[in-house]
Design a protein around this motif. Structure first.
Motif, PDB file in Angstrom:
ATOM      1  N   ASP A 184      38.391  59.032  43.132  1.00 36.69           N
ATOM      2  CA  ASP A 184      36.959  58.871  42.923  1.00 36.69           C
ATOM      3  C   ASP A 184      36.495  57.639  43.695  1.00 36.69           C
ATOM      4  OD1 ASP A 184      34.365  58.643  42.072  1.00 36.69           O
ATOM      5  OD2 ASP A 184      34.810  59.061  39.965  1.00 36.69           O
ATOM      6  N   LEU A 185      36.019  57.834  44.920  1.00 34.33           N
ATOM      7  CA  LEU A 185      35.669  56.730  45.805  1.00 34.33           C
ATOM      8  C   LEU A 185      34.494  55.916  45.271  1.00 34.33           C
ATOM      9  CD1 LEU A 185      36.243  55.261  48.429  1.00 34.33           C
ATOM     10  CD2 LEU A 185      34.699  56.856  49.602  1.00 34.33           C
ATOM     11  N   ALA A 186      33.476  56.607  44.728  1.00 29.61           N
ATOM     12  CA  ALA A 186      32.294  55.899  44.220  1.00 29.61           C
ATOM     13  C   ALA A 186      32.667  54.968  43.072  1.00 29.61           C
ATOM     14  CB  ALA A 186      31.250  56.910  43.764  1.00 29.61           C
ATOM     15  N   LEU A 187      33.490  55.483  42.160  1.00 29.86           N
ATOM     16  CA  LEU A 187      33.924  54.672  41.028  1.00 29.86           C
ATOM     17  C   LEU A 187      34.784  53.500  41.505  1.00 29.86           C
ATOM     18  CD1 LEU A 187      34.052  54.267  37.976  1.00 29.86           C
ATOM     19  CD2 LEU A 187      36.063  55.770  37.931  1.00 29.86           C
ATOM     20  N   ALA A 188      35.624  53.796  42.525  1.00 27.31           N
ATOM     21  CA  ALA A 188      36.488  52.748  43.055  1.00 27.31           C
ATOM     22  C   ALA A 188      35.670  51.639  43.724  1.00 27.31           C
ATOM     23  CB  ALA A 188      37.478  53.339  44.042  1.00 27.31           C
ATOM     24  N   LEU A 189      34.634  52.032  44.487  1.00 26.38           N
ATOM     25  CA  LEU A 189      33.783  51.041  45.144  1.00 26.38           C
ATOM     26  C   LEU A 189      33.070  50.159  44.122  1.00 26.38           C
ATOM     27  CD1 LEU A 189      32.224  53.160  48.044  1.00 26.38           C
ATOM     28  CD2 LEU A 189      33.887  51.283  48.249  1.00 26.38           C
ATOM     29  N   LEU A 190      32.540  50.788  43.067  1.00 27.87           N
ATOM     30  CA  LEU A 190      31.845  50.025  42.034  1.00 27.87           C
ATOM     31  C   LEU A 190      32.813  49.079  41.304  1.00 27.87           C
ATOM     32  CD1 LEU A 190      29.313  49.466  40.374  1.00 27.87           C
ATOM     33  CD2 LEU A 190      29.928  51.394  38.881  1.00 27.87           C
ATOM     34  N   SER A 191      33.986  49.596  40.993  1.00 30.71           N
ATOM     35  CA  SER A 191      34.988  48.782  40.305  1.00 30.71           C
ATOM     36  C   SER A 191      35.440  47.603  41.165  1.00 30.71           C
ATOM     37  CB  SER A 191      36.190  49.655  39.938  1.00 30.71           C
ATOM     38  OG  SER A 191      37.223  48.874  39.372  1.00 30.71           O
ATOM     39  N   ASN A 192      35.676  47.872  42.455  1.00 31.69           N
ATOM     40  CA  ASN A 192      36.113  46.798  43.352  1.00 31.69           C
ATOM     41  C   ASN A 192      35.019  45.771  43.605  1.00 31.69           C
ATOM     42  OD1 ASN A 192      38.844  47.494  43.906  1.00 31.69           O
ATOM     43  ND2 ASN A 192      38.145  49.165  45.215  1.00 31.69           N
ATOM     44  N   LEU A 193      33.762  46.216  43.629  1.00 32.46           N
ATOM     45  CA  LEU A 193      32.648  45.286  43.807  1.00 32.46           C
ATOM     46  C   LEU A 193      32.571  44.313  42.638  1.00 32.46           C
ATOM     47  CD1 LEU A 193      30.174  44.367  45.385  1.00 32.46           C
ATOM     48  CD2 LEU A 193      28.817  46.084  44.126  1.00 32.46           C
ATOM     49  N   LEU A 194      32.703  44.863  41.427  1.00 30.57           N
ATOM     50  CA  LEU A 194      32.693  44.005  40.237  1.00 30.57           C
ATOM     51  C   LEU A 194      33.901  43.058  40.244  1.00 30.57           C
ATOM     52  CD1 LEU A 194      31.625  46.607  37.502  1.00 30.57           C
ATOM     53  CD2 LEU A 194      30.232  44.776  38.504  1.00 30.57           C
ATOM     54  N   THR A 195      35.035  43.583  40.709  1.00 29.28           N
ATOM     55  CA  THR A 195      36.244  42.755  40.777  1.00 29.28           C
ATOM     56  C   THR A 195      36.065  41.607  41.769  1.00 29.28           C
ATOM     57  OG1 THR A 195      37.649  44.640  40.210  1.00 29.28           O
ATOM     58  CG2 THR A 195      38.711  42.759  41.270  1.00 29.28           C
ATOM     59  N   ILE A 196      35.497  41.937  42.951  1.00 30.82           N
ATOM     60  CA  ILE A 196      35.284  40.914  43.973  1.00 30.82           C
ATOM     61  C   ILE A 196      34.363  39.820  43.456  1.00 30.82           C
ATOM     62  CG2 ILE A 196      34.204  40.470  46.221  1.00 30.82           C
ATOM     63  CD1 ILE A 196      35.242  43.210  47.109  1.00 30.82           C
ATOM     64  N   ILE A 197      33.280  40.222  42.809  1.00 26.58           N
ATOM     65  CA  ILE A 197      32.322  39.238  42.269  1.00 26.58           C
ATOM     66  C   ILE A 197      32.997  38.355  41.215  1.00 26.58           C
ATOM     67  CG2 ILE A 197      30.197  38.970  40.921  1.00 26.58           C
ATOM     68  CD1 ILE A 197      29.174  41.530  42.283  1.00 26.58           C
ATOM     69  N   THR A 198      33.772  38.991  40.321  1.00 23.22           N
ATOM     70  CA  THR A 198      34.446  38.238  39.250  1.00 23.22           C
ATOM     71  C   THR A 198      35.457  37.254  39.810  1.00 23.22           C
ATOM     72  OG1 THR A 198      34.188  40.132  37.750  1.00 23.22           O
ATOM     73  CG2 THR A 198      35.812  38.454  37.147  1.00 23.22           C
TER      74      THR A 198
END
Length: 372
Positions: free
Chosen positions: A123-137
């Protein structure tokens, strides 16, 4: 009760070990939840990551690189679908690099790990959203810790500077006090004794009465000299090399050569208290040599560190016209002997034929090189 201080290196090891335990435990528990069983792969892979994480805690740079390479290797392997918890180790390394101001390397690693996780996710969309939140954190945590670390270092530097200023102020006060005592009271007592002796010479009938005044002045002078010596020595904290260099120049006034016999590395193994008392011994014995040693002769200084005992031996050839143990030893060495005994050491001074020898044995508690 005093608890031992945990150094920064041990703090790092504890944090990395805790993350290693978290990775192993989380992967094993996750495997049980997914498959209701623990396979060999689901067991040894997280343990391998845990060992690599602990290794990174003990060996900062190479350990971190080894963990990253292991992470990439398994990310390109089919088992890489289950890299969620090992990613915590990568995130910890990224945060540490940000704190260490390796921002570019940390950013590259963060983007690379995010891309790797996206590749392994359906699930690329979910992965992008998850990684974006991870990067910010991760970035927020990294720069927050970096800010706190900078503030802590600034506070530590300010504290050290304050201590140094306070020490310099204290040393200046002691030096001024020692100078005032020497230039006023000590000189007045000496002048009083000389004046009384002169009067006694002119008026012999008053000699017995004046002799008591002379004795009182000498006694007071003997009592105040250790105080002046103590204040003066405390006001000047020099290395032994500096003291030896100063004494060498001083002795050269009468064409005396100071020959030092020791190993250069010996100075790294001395604590400051031992250095201060040894410096006092060398100054006093060099001063005596300047007064009583034969011109164009050698003054020998031997420094030796054996186990926990630091020994100082100094000898010089005595002028035949003033070769008296009472005069040569003088009041200075008698008080110096008392100081050494208070420190827990021993001091001997003796005349042997035409040489004057001073030997001191001092306790030294430093067991490793002292670079402070």
């Amino acid at each position: 009760m005093n608890f031992p201080t945990i150094t920064a290196s041990w703090q790092r090891r504890i944090v990395f070990s805790a993350v290693a335990i978290l990775i192993v435990a989380s992967e094993i528990i996750g495997s049980l939840v997914r498959t209701n069983a623990v396979t060999a792969t689901s067991l040894w892979v997280p343990i391998l990551f845990g060992i690599a994480m602990v290794f990174a805690g003990w060996v900062p740079l190479y350990g971190e690189i080894a963990y990253i390479l292991l992470y990439i290797l398994f990310g390109l392997h089919p088992y890489g679908d289950s890299l969620a918890f090992p990613s915590f180790g990568v995130f910890l390394i990224i945060i540490i690099w940000i704190v260490q101001k390796k921002t570019f390397q940390a950013f590259i690693l963060l983007i690379s790990s995010s891309i790797l996780l996206c590749i392994r996710t359906e699930d690329l969309a979910l992965a992008l959203l998850s990684n974006l939140l991870t990067i910010i954190t991760v970035l927020l945590l990294g720069f927050s810790f970096r800010f706190l670390n900078n503030k802590l270092q600034e506070s530590h530097t300010a504290l050290l500077r304050s201590r140094e200023d306070a020490l310099q102020a204290t040393q200046q006060v002691k030096a001024e006090l020692a100078a005032q005592l020497h230039n006023t009271i000590a000189k007045d007592l000496a002048r009083l004794a000389i004046t009384a002796q002169n009067i006694a010479v002119k008026h012999g009938e008053l000699a017995s009465e004046l002799d008591s005044i002379v004795q009182i002045a000498h006694t007071a002078s003997r009592r105040i000299r250790p105080i002046i010596l103590n204040l003066d020595s405390q006001s000047k904290s020099q290395s032994l090399q500096e003291v030896i260099e100063t004494c060498t120049k001083m002795l050269s006034i009468r064409k005396l050569v100071l020959k030092v016999n020791t190993e250069e590395t010996i100075f790294e193994y001395l604590d400051q208290e031992t250095i201060d008392i040894a410096a006092l011994i060398i100054r006093e014995t060099a001063t005596n040599a300047l007064k009583y040693a034969a011109e164009n002769s050698e003054v020998n200084l031997f420094l030796n560190l054996d186990a926990e005992v630091f020994s100082v031996t100094m000898s010089n050839k005595i002028l035949t016209s003033k070769a008296s143990s009472e005069v040569t030893g003088g009041f200075g060495l008698a008080n110096l002997e008392h100081r050494v005994q208070e420190f827990g050491g021993t001091l001997y001074f003796v005349r042997k034929e035409d040489r004057w020898i001073v030997y001191a044995a001092l306790p030294n508690l430093v067991g490793e090189p002292n670079h402070v």
